[in-house]
Design a protein around this motif. Structure first.
Motif, PDB file in Angstrom:
ATOM      1  N   GLY A  86      34.694 -49.180   7.239  1.00  0.00           N
ATOM      2  CA  GLY A  86      33.547 -50.092   7.645  1.00  0.00           C
ATOM      3  C   GLY A  86      33.030 -49.371   8.770  1.00  0.00           C
ATOM      4  O   GLY A  86      31.908 -49.683   9.364  1.00  0.00           O
ATOM      5  N   ALA A  87      33.255 -47.942   9.000  1.00  0.00           N
ATOM      6  CA  ALA A  87      32.539 -47.306  10.074  1.00  0.00           C
ATOM      7  C   ALA A  87      31.006 -47.075   9.308  1.00  0.00           C
ATOM      8  O   ALA A  87      30.738 -46.859   8.450  1.00  0.00           O
ATOM      9  N   MET A  88      29.940 -46.962  10.466  1.00  0.00           N
ATOM     10  CA  MET A  88      28.543 -46.983   9.808  1.00  0.00           C
ATOM     11  C   MET A  88      28.149 -45.431   9.863  1.00  0.00           C
ATOM     12  O   MET A  88      27.275 -45.285   9.257  1.00  0.00           O
ATOM     13  N   ALA A  89      28.745 -44.663  10.782  1.00  0.00           N
ATOM     14  CA  ALA A  89      28.146 -43.427  10.730  1.00  0.00           C
ATOM     15  C   ALA A  89      29.189 -42.267  11.329  1.00  0.00           C
ATOM     16  O   ALA A  89      30.297 -43.021  11.799  1.00  0.00           O
ATOM     17  N   PHE A  90      28.921 -40.832  11.295  1.00  0.00           N
ATOM     18  CA  PHE A  90      29.863 -40.058  11.961  1.00  0.00           C
ATOM     19  C   PHE A  90      28.986 -39.151  12.674  1.00  0.00           C
ATOM     20  O   PHE A  90      27.977 -38.539  12.261  1.00  0.00           O
ATOM     21  N   LEU A  91      29.406 -38.826  13.741  1.00  0.00           N
ATOM     22  CA  LEU A  91      28.842 -37.802  14.513  1.00  0.00           C
ATOM     23  C   LEU A  91      29.841 -36.273  14.761  1.00  0.00           C
ATOM     24  O   LEU A  91      30.859 -36.573  15.196  1.00  0.00           O
ATOM     25  N   GLU A  92      29.420 -35.369  14.182  1.00  0.00           N
ATOM     26  CA  GLU A  92      30.303 -34.091  14.229  1.00  0.00           C
ATOM     27  C   GLU A  92      30.373 -33.216  15.613  1.00  0.00           C
ATOM     28  O   GLU A  92      29.140 -32.984  16.115  1.00  0.00           O
ATOM     29  N   LYS A  93      31.183 -33.118  16.327  1.00  0.00           N
ATOM     30  CA  LYS A  93      30.979 -32.613  17.720  1.00  0.00           C
ATOM     31  C   LYS A  93      31.074 -30.805  17.325  1.00  0.00           C
ATOM     32  O   LYS A  93      31.715 -30.499  16.503  1.00  0.00           O
ATOM     33  N   PRO A  94      30.259 -30.071  18.260  1.00  0.00           N
ATOM     34  CA  PRO A  94      29.683 -30.954  19.326  1.00  0.00           C
ATOM     35  C   PRO A  94      28.281 -31.636  18.919  1.00  0.00           C
ATOM     36  O   PRO A  94      27.643 -31.250  18.301  1.00  0.00           O
ATOM     37  N   ILE A  95      28.152 -32.620  19.895  1.00  0.00           N
ATOM     38  CA  ILE A  95      27.298 -33.696  19.368  1.00  0.00           C
ATOM     39  C   ILE A  95      25.816 -33.290  19.922  1.00  0.00           C
ATOM     40  O   ILE A  95      25.958 -33.281  21.174  1.00  0.00           O
ATOM     41  N   THR A  96      24.877 -33.061  19.129  1.00  0.00           N
ATOM     42  CA  THR A  96      23.627 -32.870  19.796  1.00  0.00           C
ATOM     43  C   THR A  96      23.090 -34.246  20.482  1.00  0.00           C
ATOM     44  O   THR A  96      23.060 -35.398  19.682  1.00  0.00           O
ATOM     45  N   LEU A  97      22.057 -34.206  21.188  1.00  0.00           N
ATOM     46  CA  LEU A  97      21.349 -35.442  21.877  1.00  0.00           C
ATOM     47  C   LEU A  97      20.677 -35.982  20.966  1.00  0.00           C
ATOM     48  O   LEU A  97      20.727 -37.066  20.669  1.00  0.00           O
ATOM     49  N   GLN A  98      19.841 -35.248  20.090  1.00  0.00           N
ATOM     50  CA  GLN A  98      18.913 -35.849  18.839  1.00  0.00           C
ATOM     51  C   GLN A  98      19.696 -36.704  18.211  1.00  0.00           C
ATOM     52  O   GLN A  98      19.511 -38.123  17.737  1.00  0.00           O
ATOM     53  N   LYS A  99      20.860 -36.241  17.634  1.00  0.00           N
ATOM     54  CA  LYS A  99      21.720 -36.901  16.538  1.00  0.00           C
ATOM     55  C   LYS A  99      22.358 -38.208  17.433  1.00  0.00           C
ATOM     56  O   LYS A  99      22.570 -39.322  16.655  1.00  0.00           O
ATOM     57  N   LEU A 100      22.930 -37.851  18.420  1.00  0.00           N
ATOM     58  CA  LEU A 100      23.620 -39.163  19.252  1.00  0.00           C
ATOM     59  C   LEU A 100      22.559 -40.399  19.304  1.00  0.00           C
ATOM     60  O   LEU A 100      22.985 -41.537  19.007  1.00  0.00           O
ATOM     61  N   LEU A 101      21.304 -40.014  20.004  1.00  0.00           N
ATOM     62  CA  LEU A 101      20.501 -40.951  20.213  1.00  0.00           C
ATOM     63  C   LEU A 101      19.898 -41.696  18.752  1.00  0.00           C
ATOM     64  O   LEU A 101      19.819 -43.016  18.781  1.00  0.00           O
ATOM     65  N   LYS A 102      19.832 -40.929  17.906  1.00  0.00           N
ATOM     66  CA  LYS A 102      19.157 -41.285  16.387  1.00  0.00           C
ATOM     67  C   LYS A 102      20.430 -42.423  15.910  1.00  0.00           C
ATOM     68  O   LYS A 102      20.183 -43.540  15.678  1.00  0.00           O
ATOM     69  N   ALA A 103      21.567 -42.050  16.003  1.00  0.00           N
ATOM     70  CA  ALA A 103      22.799 -42.876  15.642  1.00  0.00           C
ATOM     71  C   ALA A 103      22.918 -44.123  16.305  1.00  0.00           C
ATOM     72  O   ALA A 103      23.240 -45.158  15.616  1.00  0.00           O
ATOM     73  N   VAL A 104      22.809 -43.866  17.713  1.00  0.00           N
ATOM     74  CA  VAL A 104      22.969 -45.235  18.555  1.00  0.00           C
ATOM     75  C   VAL A 104      22.007 -46.111  18.277  1.00  0.00           C
ATOM     76  O   VAL A 104      21.935 -47.352  18.179  1.00  0.00           O
ATOM     77  N   GLU A 105      20.645 -45.555  18.170  1.00  0.00           N
ATOM     78  CA  GLU A 105      19.365 -46.490  17.746  1.00  0.00           C
ATOM     79  C   GLU A 105      19.769 -47.366  16.688  1.00  0.00           C
ATOM     80  O   GLU A 105      19.303 -48.554  16.183  1.00  0.00           O
ATOM     81  N   GLN A 106      20.234 -46.412  15.477  1.00  0.00           N
ATOM     82  CA  GLN A 106      20.457 -47.149  14.066  1.00  0.00           C
ATOM     83  C   GLN A 106      21.532 -48.161  14.296  1.00  0.00           C
ATOM     84  O   GLN A 106      21.337 -48.976  13.787  1.00  0.00           O
ATOM     85  N   GLY A 107      22.781 -47.826  15.000  1.00  0.00           N
ATOM     86  CA  GLY A 107      23.770 -48.729  15.303  1.00  0.00           C
ATOM     87  C   GLY A 107      23.203 -50.070  15.718  1.00  0.00           C
ATOM     88  O   GLY A 107      23.636 -51.145  15.355  1.00  0.00           O
ATOM     89  N   LEU A 108      22.399 -50.100  17.116  1.00  0.00           N
ATOM     90  CA  LEU A 108      22.007 -51.034  17.595  1.00  0.00           C
ATOM     91  C   LEU A 108      20.909 -51.862  16.663  1.00  0.00           C
ATOM     92  O   LEU A 108      21.174 -53.012  16.714  1.00  0.00           O
ATOM     93  N   VAL A 109      20.345 -51.302  15.994  1.00  0.00           N
ATOM     94  CA  VAL A 109      19.347 -52.127  15.135  1.00  0.00           C
ATOM     95  C   VAL A 109      20.154 -52.853  14.052  1.00  0.00           C
ATOM     96  O   VAL A 109      20.097 -54.053  13.637  1.00  0.00           O
ATOM     97  N   LYS A 110      21.226 -52.317  13.617  1.00  0.00           N
ATOM     98  CA  LYS A 110      22.388 -52.911  12.536  1.00  0.00           C
ATOM     99  C   LYS A 110      22.827 -54.007  13.440  1.00  0.00           C
ATOM    100  O   LYS A 110      23.085 -55.161  12.803  1.00  0.00           O
ATOM    101  N   SER A 111      23.422 -53.951  14.693  1.00  0.00           N
ATOM    102  CA  SER A 111      23.819 -54.902  15.521  1.00  0.00           C
ATOM    103  C   SER A 111      22.982 -56.014  15.705  1.00  0.00           C
ATOM    104  O   SER A 111      23.641 -57.176  15.756  1.00  0.00           O
ATOM    105  N   ALA A 112      21.841 -55.727  15.950  1.00  0.00           N
ATOM    106  CA  ALA A 112      20.969 -56.878  16.160  1.00  0.00           C
ATOM    107  C   ALA A 112      20.225 -57.709  14.933  1.00  0.00           C
ATOM    108  O   ALA A 112      19.852 -58.526  14.826  1.00  0.00           O
ATOM    109  N   GLY A 113      20.705 -57.083  13.772  1.00  0.00           N
ATOM    110  CA  GLY A 113      20.477 -57.709  12.477  1.00  0.00           C
ATOM    111  C   GLY A 113      19.277 -57.495  11.888  1.00  0.00           C
ATOM    112  O   GLY A 113      18.739 -58.333  10.973  1.00  0.00           O
ATOM    113  N   ARG A 114      18.700 -56.302  12.239  1.00  0.00           N
ATOM    114  CA  ARG A 114      17.293 -55.943  11.876  1.00  0.00           C
ATOM    115  C   ARG A 114      17.662 -54.689  10.905  1.00  0.00           C
ATOM    116  O   ARG A 114      18.300 -54.149  10.858  1.00  0.00           O
ATOM    117  N   LYS A 115      16.625 -54.732  10.084  1.00  0.00           N
ATOM    118  CA  LYS A 115      16.504 -53.716   8.864  1.00  0.00           C
ATOM    119  C   LYS A 115      16.016 -52.439   9.651  1.00  0.00           C
ATOM    120  O   LYS A 115      15.072 -52.302  10.537  1.00  0.00           O
TER     121      LYS A 115
END
Length: 225
Positions: free
Chosen positions: A96-125
């Motif tokens: 059920g995990a939605m994504a994976f971040l490979e360390k060392p985590i870049t700022l761009q990938k972190l913020l993009k993954a978080v944004e996508q996760g929060l969109v999913k959490s809010a039930g938006r496409k």
């Protein structure tokens, strides 16, 4: 603003992620092991969880299974690791995990993954759905984690494509990609190490060592030119 739970046994990573996410306006709760993560989840459902795979008491995949089987996996979970295999990534995806971040985590990938996760959490496409065409920076375990197909096609130029089998060990797949990547740039720049170094963002000495390590034919670009 979202409530984000960060679970990682490394203090430095917890502090760094907390600082970045706080700067983005999110409220962050920290847990250094699975026990603390369970307690945090029992207190309230976070909007998003960043979960490390390798932890001393209970690993992240086991905790993910636990939440899934008990009906507590009601929030998006992004896995993190610097040593995960594709098999581990695929297993976590199935749980059920939605994504994976490979360390060392870049700022761009972190913020993009978080944004996508929060969109999913809010039930938006999502604004941009995933595509089966995989570009150079995405050819990692993250691809398998996000539903990458067995063979990824990477665009190398107007007349060239290259397929990479993601079923191979990560190191082998990465080496194949890197070799094709540098051969492409060598051919494009007529074998000029200076221009390839500028294009790829590598220091020239490091670039030369990398090419030798990958077995790249340094005369190929000059012949193509």
């Amino acid at each position: 603003m979202a409530n984000i739970l960060v679970v990682d046994d490394e203090l430095g990573i917890r502090d760094l992620l907390s600082e970045i996410l706080n700067d983005e306006g999110h409220q962050v709760e920290l847990a250094e092991n699975a026990a603390q993560a369970r307690a945090a989840r029992n207190r309230a459902r976070p909007d998003l969880v960043l979960l490390d795979i390798w932890m001393p008491d209970t690993d992240g995949v086991t905790l993910l299974k636990e939440w899934s089987s008990s009906g507590l996996l009601t929030m998006p979970v992004i896995m993190m690791s610097g040593h995960a295999t594709i098999d581990t990534a695929v297993e976590a995806t199935k749980i059920g995990a939605m994504a994976f971040l490979e360390k060392p985590i870049t700022l761009q990938k972190l913020l993009k993954a978080v944004e996508q996760g929060l969109v999913k959490s809010a039930g938006r496409k999502p604004l941009a759905p995933p595509t089966t065409l995989l570009h150079a920076p995405d050819l990692t375990v993250e691809v398998a984690m996000t539903g990458g197909i067995a063979a990824a096609v990477v665009e190398l130029g107007p007349q060239a494509t290259q397929s990479f089998l993601l079923e191979k060990p990560l190191r082998d797949a990465r080496d194949e990609f890197e070799k094709a990547y540098f051969e492409f740039h060598l051919a494009k720049e007529g074998g000029s190490m200076t221009r390839v170094a500028e294009k790829t963002g590598l220091e020239r000495t490091h670039l030369y060592r990398k090419l030798k390590q990958l077995g790249v034919d340094l005369t190929r670009g000059k012949r193509a030119a």
